[in-house]
Design a protein around this motif. Structure first.
Motif, PDB file in Angstrom:
ATOM      1  N   ASP A  62      -1.877  -3.530  -2.168  1.00 49.89           N
ATOM      2  CA  ASP A  62      -3.088  -4.262  -1.822  1.00 49.89           C
ATOM      3  C   ASP A  62      -2.658  -5.680  -1.449  1.00 49.89           C
ATOM      4  N   PHE A  66      -3.215  -8.331  -6.379  1.00 50.35           N
ATOM      5  CA  PHE A  66      -4.158  -7.245  -6.675  1.00 50.35           C
ATOM      6  C   PHE A  66      -4.148  -6.857  -8.141  1.00 50.35           C
ATOM      7  N   ARG A  80      -7.746   2.581  -5.407  1.00 52.07           N
ATOM      8  CA  ARG A  80      -8.233   2.560  -4.038  1.00 52.07           C
ATOM      9  C   ARG A  80      -8.334   4.000  -3.537  1.00 52.07           C
ATOM     10  N   VAL A 131     -11.939  -5.858  -2.193  1.00 53.09           N
ATOM     11  CA  VAL A 131     -11.184  -6.104  -0.971  1.00 53.09           C
ATOM     12  C   VAL A 131     -11.933  -5.460   0.189  1.00 53.09           C
ATOM     13  N   LYS A 132     -12.231  -6.248   1.204  1.00 48.17           N
ATOM     14  CA  LYS A 132     -12.957  -5.768   2.382  1.00 48.17           C
ATOM     15  C   LYS A 132     -14.241  -5.042   1.990  1.00 48.17           C
ATOM     16  N   HIS A 134     -14.865  -3.442  -0.681  1.00 39.47           N
ATOM     17  CA  HIS A 134     -14.681  -2.272  -1.532  1.00 39.47           C
ATOM     18  C   HIS A 134     -14.431  -2.700  -2.972  1.00 39.47           C
ATOM     19  N   ARG A 135     -15.331  -2.278  -3.859  1.00 48.02           N
ATOM     20  CA  ARG A 135     -15.163  -2.514  -5.298  1.00 48.02           C
ATOM     21  C   ARG A 135     -14.589  -1.247  -5.911  1.00 48.02           C
ATOM     22  N   PRO A 136     -13.510  -1.337  -6.663  1.00 45.59           N
ATOM     23  CA  PRO A 136     -12.885  -0.113  -7.183  1.00 45.59           C
ATOM     24  C   PRO A 136     -13.804   0.656  -8.123  1.00 45.59           C
ATOM     25  N   LEU A 203      -8.543   2.872   4.699  1.00 46.09           N
ATOM     26  CA  LEU A 203      -7.794   2.255   3.596  1.00 46.09           C
ATOM     27  C   LEU A 203      -8.690   1.874   2.419  1.00 46.09           C
ATOM     28  N   TYR A 204      -9.939   1.511   2.675  1.00 41.84           N
ATOM     29  CA  TYR A 204     -10.805   1.057   1.602  1.00 41.84           C
ATOM     30  C   TYR A 204     -12.117   1.835   1.513  1.00 41.84           C
ATOM     31  N   ARG A 205     -12.112   3.030   2.079  1.00 40.90           N
ATOM     32  CA  ARG A 205     -13.259   3.923   1.890  1.00 40.90           C
ATOM     33  C   ARG A 205     -12.731   5.336   1.731  1.00 40.90           C
TER      34      ARG A 205
END
Length: 206
Positions: A62, A66, A80, A131-132, A134-136, A203-205
């Motif tokens: 990340d 991160f 992620r 990030v972008k 996106h919440r984990p 990458l983030y979905r």
């Protein structure tokens, strides 16, 4: 003829005694320099083992920083979107012992953290892991039991960070590799589309 090592005594006789500093460098709480390292590191490897002894190593990457420092002896690493195998996470549920190796590109030394992990599905610090947008959905919390810096010899021997030694073309591109090894029924064109520029959008979905 193959000669196997079968005892701790035999291993120590072969390798010799460790240097005193190799033993005394171990710590149990984060130094300010450790915090700086974690803030600069964009990549780590997480090693886990299941209750049956089977092992897994999972890469995590990340933007730098991160891995969130929660206190002087606890860090957290966000999940992620990935392939959903969850091999390492399933291991943690059975056996909480983990080993972490944090890298900084271009540095030949590394930061090693060993400890006990747990999986957390919600915590206030998740807001610091966005990030972008996106919440984990979960994080790995690690209670530090050992922390120390590892020397540079492996990276120097492998010349890992020397671009002039890189040869990514020695293996076929990922779409062709996937078709040959994992998904022969899929067309190469479909795989090239999947792993082309659009792959960055995943990458983030999930």
């Amino acid at each position: 003829m193959t000669v196997e090592i079968t005892s701790h005594e035999e291993l120590r006789e072969l390798l010799g005694a460790p240097m005193p500093r190799a033993i005394t460098k171990e710590r149990t709480v984060l130094h300010e320099r450790d915090r700086q390292w974690l803030a600069a590191s964009p990549f780590c490897l997480i090693a886990t083992a299941g209750s049956d002894g089977s092992c897994d190593v999972s890469p995590k990457g990340d933007p730098p920083g991160f891995a969130v420092v929660l206190d002087e002896a606890t860090i957290a690493i966000p999940e992620r979107p990935g392939n959903r195998r969850a091999d390492g996470y399933r291991n943690i549920l059975d056996n909480p012992h983990v080993g972490l190796l944090f890298m900084i590109p271009g540095r030949t030394d590394t930061l090693r953290i060993n400890g006990r992990a747990r999986l957390v599905r919600e915590a206030a610090y998740f807001d610091d892991m966005v990030v972008k947008g996106h919440r984990p959905i979960l994080a790995v919390e690690v209670a530090v039991e050992q922390i120390f810096y590892h020397c540079a010899k492996a990276f120097l021997r492998s010349e890992l960070w020397r671009p002039e030694t890189w040869q990514p073309e020695v293996m076929p591109p990922r779409p062709r590799l996937i078709k040959e090894v994992e998904a022969p029924a899929e067309t190469l064109a479909d795989l090239e589309r999947r792993y082309g520029p659009a792959y960055l959008d995943t990458l983030y979905r999930g």
